[in-house]
Motif scaffolding. Structure first.
Motif, PDB file in Angstrom:
ATOM      1  N   GLU A  68      -1.871   9.940   5.870  1.00 42.50           N
ATOM      2  CA  GLU A  68      -2.151   8.902   6.994  1.00 42.50           C
ATOM      3  C   GLU A  68      -1.165   9.549   8.267  1.00 42.50           C
ATOM      4  O   GLU A  68      -1.031   8.821   9.054  1.00 42.50           O
ATOM      5  CB  GLU A  68      -1.648   7.693   6.471  1.00 42.50           C
ATOM      6  N   SER A 113       5.215   4.525   2.951  1.00 40.16           N
ATOM      7  CA  SER A 113       5.820   5.927   3.531  1.00 40.16           C
ATOM      8  C   SER A 113       6.945   5.631   4.487  1.00 40.16           C
ATOM      9  O   SER A 113       7.435   6.602   5.016  1.00 40.16           O
ATOM     10  CB  SER A 113       4.683   6.752   4.002  1.00 40.16           C
ATOM     11  N   PRO A 150      -0.478   8.867  -0.537  1.00 41.09           N
ATOM     12  CA  PRO A 150       0.680   8.815   0.732  1.00 41.09           C
ATOM     13  C   PRO A 150       1.145  10.234   1.299  1.00 41.09           C
ATOM     14  O   PRO A 150       1.102  10.953   0.728  1.00 41.09           O
ATOM     15  CB  PRO A 150       1.835   8.443  -0.363  1.00 41.09           C
ATOM     16  N   MET A 204       0.772  -1.120   0.193  1.00 41.80           N
ATOM     17  CA  MET A 204       0.051   0.136  -0.064  1.00 41.80           C
ATOM     18  C   MET A 204       0.795   1.325   0.069  1.00 41.80           C
ATOM     19  O   MET A 204       1.868   1.368   0.695  1.00 41.80           O
ATOM     20  CB  MET A 204      -0.844   0.170   1.279  1.00 41.80           C
ATOM     21  N   THR A 205       0.278   2.268  -0.483  1.00 42.42           N
ATOM     22  CA  THR A 205       0.934   3.556  -0.592  1.00 42.42           C
ATOM     23  C   THR A 205       1.054   4.032   0.717  1.00 42.42           C
ATOM     24  O   THR A 205       2.120   4.920   1.019  1.00 42.42           O
ATOM     25  CB  THR A 205       0.073   4.714  -1.349  1.00 42.42           C
ATOM     26  N   THR A 206       0.201   3.759   1.945  1.00 42.66           N
ATOM     27  CA  THR A 206       0.374   4.266   3.119  1.00 42.66           C
ATOM     28  C   THR A 206       1.146   3.368   4.069  1.00 42.66           C
ATOM     29  O   THR A 206       1.452   3.883   5.215  1.00 42.66           O
ATOM     30  CB  THR A 206      -1.115   4.211   3.776  1.00 42.66           C
ATOM     31  N   THR A 207       1.844   2.306   3.442  1.00 45.02           N
ATOM     32  CA  THR A 207       2.859   1.629   4.325  1.00 45.02           C
ATOM     33  C   THR A 207       4.290   1.949   3.620  1.00 45.02           C
ATOM     34  O   THR A 207       5.092   1.901   4.332  1.00 45.02           O
ATOM     35  CB  THR A 207       2.573  -0.095   4.498  1.00 45.02           C
TER      36      THR A 207
END
Lengths: 261, 467
Positions: free
Chosen positions: B52, A188, B49, A183-186
């Protein structure tokens, strides 16, 4: 309900894979690459033919006539070279590589036990799947491919904290570190790792890959080098131990992936 | 065993199943009806991105940008109804009270405003994260480091209490063995991982989800084997990919059907999850509404059944798109347009009583594109469903029956010269038939064998499944 068997599928789609498959001749490729020494050849063939049940006896037989280094380099790794070639050409599928690697591992344990100066690896690589990411199949495949190509792998697993990755790099002093994220949010977490490594004066390629990860993102932070597929890992690792730094890997990335560098 | 195993099909024949109609339609949310003679788009999204970083920035992304954009475009294009799906990112599941609660409540407030102002029928599915790691422990009290099992259950409560209309999850049970098996092309390992262990994990998890949903008077939707069968499907890929043969992916999908069904057996009512490509089998067996994704999910992935899989859907989804600008608006607005227009086409076909014709055209266009699409074509999905219910009281035997039926269907069509297979696919198919046929007919013997065979699989801990 229509009679679907009346549909002329050839007018709707083209099975490019079937069109291409008849051009490949795996036996000829293997014959050209396998070692001449009959005992080493047998070991390499066990790897190539996925014969995990035979390989331990054949490695023991080869060790009677050859040094452990020769059995590893000329037998086990040579067999994996052929497997990699067939995989690269689309003749072997990934499961062939994995089962061949399982066989190679069995043989490697016996050969390494016979080594007088311990195991020699081309270089060390620290691998992980990003914090919050339970998907690690890509990382696991990449680890097998790297090990099969003679690299030492420190596998930190999945859902690994930034601080744990940094600590493992500091401790193991690898030539390369890798990260995967779905995921893009991991993903990061990657620039955070790069930043911490930079602060510590560590300047090694940080190869990043995975579902939502793209080249532009990976090249936005220091040390980041993109990998599209697990199979690209050995080429990147090989150039790293040859002395390419992360900037050169980025600059020559297209040539390297095209097999021109 | 689970609460109610299916031992017969809810539909009398495959031809009865069509998009937009389910045997057991649902009404929920802000005036939404699903499976009641109409197909609605289900738009799924992911934050950019960086958003979060903290709860405030994440809430702003999901509520002020994504949800508002979606509702605005639905009204702009005149879509009568839609469903939103928020698949939780890791940060939400890791700290549901802090990261998820304001998002869930904020999204619903925006939807309520549009519903009040324009009358647009809408609802939101929250698919909570399942971050559980097999090596740490899948059940409460086992994972002392992350507390992921507890956090997964907390997430369900937070979602249900703050605005979810449908509760779903992409559960992970058995994945550790399935991942090991996929890359070794070991169909028996897959059967053990997903068909058996996965079903056991679902049987533990889903009654709890159903209880939470009932408590808050919302809908327990369904599960998906995204973590397993979709891994298989994506690795099999298209005609340039050689990671695993596509016949293998097709058979893993059939086995996954038996596993995903457990959610419904535990009380889930549908709509089933969009990324569960095993949905046609589930709908054929259970009569519950189904969400599906295919060509409208090209924002997230490519698959070889982009048209076919629309055949029996009740919600038509885009899978998930990262929020970003496109020429035509934001990404969620553009992809809502794609799936909303497709739903309009299906609904027009229904009005003109041409829905079964359109269904069959969808199927005809992809039927022979891949073994997996072939197996999920509604007539074959029905046959796989029949194989499952014939052994419906036994997780192992029904998963095995599903796998064998898929092999037989593929082989039969190939022998008739219709579904083409590469040499590698034919070899793999023969090996799977041999491997599945070699398995014992008693569950106990199979489990004894599998526990020995896979005891060294990294992360596999039989205690996760009370074995």
């Amino acid at each position: 309900m229509l009679d679907f068997d009346n549909v002329k599928a050839d007018m709707i789609l083209t099975r490019y894979d079937i069109k291409m498959e008849s051009q490949e001749k795996p036996e000829a490729i293997a014959a050209r690459m396998l070692p001449k020494d009959p005992l080493l050849k047998k070991v390499a063939e066990d790897v190539l033919n996925l014969k995990g049940k035979l390989i331990e006896d054949d490695v023991k037989a080869a060790l009677k006539e050859n040094s452990p280094e020769d059995v590893i380099e000329g037998g086990l790794l040579k067999g994996m070279d052929v497997v990699s070639e067939l995989y690269g050409r689309g003749i072997y599928y990934l499961p062939h590589v994995m089962v061949a690697s399982d066989a190679m591992d069995k043989g490697m344990k016996i050969a390494e036990a016979a080594l007088q100066h311990g195991k020699k690896v081309k270089g060390t690589i620290v691998m992980h799947a990003a914090e919050g990411d339970p998907h690690d199949i890509g990382k696991n495949i990449a680890a097998v491919l790297l090990k099969s190509n003679g690299f030492g792998v420190v596998d930190l697993g999945r859902d690994v904290l930034v601080s744990d990755v940094v600590a493992a790099v500091e401790k193991n002093k690898p030539q390369m570190v890798t990260g995967t994220a779905l995921m893009t949010t991991t993903m990061s977490a990657f620039p955070k790792i790069a930043e911490r490594l930079e602060e510590m004066g560590i300047n090694i390629p940080f190869v990043c890959a995975g579902g939502a990860v793209n080249r532009q993102y990976v090249e936005s932070y220091p040390m980041g080098v993109y990998a599209e597929k697990a199979a690209q890992g050995p080429a990147l690792a090989t150039k790293t131990v040859e002395g390419w730094d992360w900037r050169k890997l980025r600059d020559k990335w297209d040539d390297l992936m095209a097999g021109k560098a | 065993m689970s609460l109610k195993n299916f031992t017969k099909m809810e539909y009398g024949s495959a031809d009865e199943i069509v998009f937009g109609d389910a045997k057991y339609p649902l009404s929920y949310g802000l005036g939404l009806k699903v499976g009641a003679g109409f197909v609605s788009p289900e738009i799924n999204f992911a934050p950019r991105p960086g958003s979060e970083k903290n709860p405030e920035s994440l809430t702003k992304e999901y509520v002020e940008y994504i949800t508002k954009d979606i509702m605005n475009r639905a009204v702009t294009l005149g879509f009568p109804s839609l469903q939103l799906e928020n698949e939780w990112i890791h940060q939400m599941g890791n700290n549901p009270e802090k990261f998820a609660k304001p998002v869930v409540a904020g999204q619903k407030a925006v939807m309520q405003k549009f519903h009040d102002e324009y009358g647009v029928a809408c609802a939101i599915r929250h698919t909570v994260a399942d971050p559980r790691l097999a090596e740490m422990g899948l059940r409460p009290g086992m994972d002392k480091t992350h507390m992921y099992p507890e956090k997964t259950l907390d997430s369900l409560e937070v979602a249900a209490a703050n605005g979810a209309d449908v509760l779903s999850i992409e559960s992970m049970g058995g994945k550790e063995v399935a991942d090991y098996a996929i890359v070794r092309q070991d169909i028996r390992g897959w059967l053990f991982g997903i068909g058996y262990l996965g079903s056991i994990d679902m049987e533990w998890l889903w009654p709890q989800i159903v209880d939470v949903a009932k408590k808050h008077k919302i809908v327990p939707g369904g599960d998906t084997n995204c973590a397993g069968a979709n891994t298989s499907m994506f690795m099999a890929g298209g005609y340039l990919d050689k990671d695993i043969p596509r016949v293998f992916a097709a058979v893993t999908r059939a086995i996954a059907s038996a596993r995903t069904l457990v959610a419904i057996e535990c009380g889930a009512t549908g709509p089933d999850k969009d990324c569960g490509y095993e949905g046609p089998v589930l709908k054929a067996i259970s009569g519950r509404p189904s969400a599906q994704e295919g060509k409208g999910a090209q924002d997230a992935h490519a698959d070889l059944m982009g048209n076919l899989i629309a055949q029996v859907c009740d919600l038509w989804s885009n899978e998930s798109v990262e929020y970003h600008p496109e020429f035509g608006g934001s990404s969620v607005q553009c992809w809502l347009g794609v799936i909303g227009y497709e739903a309009a086409l299906m609904n027009a076909a229904k009005q003109m009583k041409q829905d079964k014709v359109l269904r069959d055209v969808y199927v005809a266009s992809d039927r022979f594109r891949s073994p997996e699409g072939f197996c999920m074509a509604y007539d074959n999905a029905y046959k796989i469903g029949q194989a499952i219910v014939s052994e419906g009281n036994n997780y192992y035997l029904r998963a095995k029956a599903a796998g064998l039926k898929a092999c037989e269907l593929i082989q039969e069509s190939n022998q008739k010269g219709k579904l083409k297979l590469s040499k590698q696919e034919k070899d793999t198919l023969n090996k799977m038939l041999t491997d599945l046929n070699s398995l014992p007919s008693e569950e106990g013997k199979f489990v004894d064998w599998a526990l020995k065979e896979y005891k060294n699989v990294p992360a596999f801990n039989p205690k996760n499944y009370e074995l």
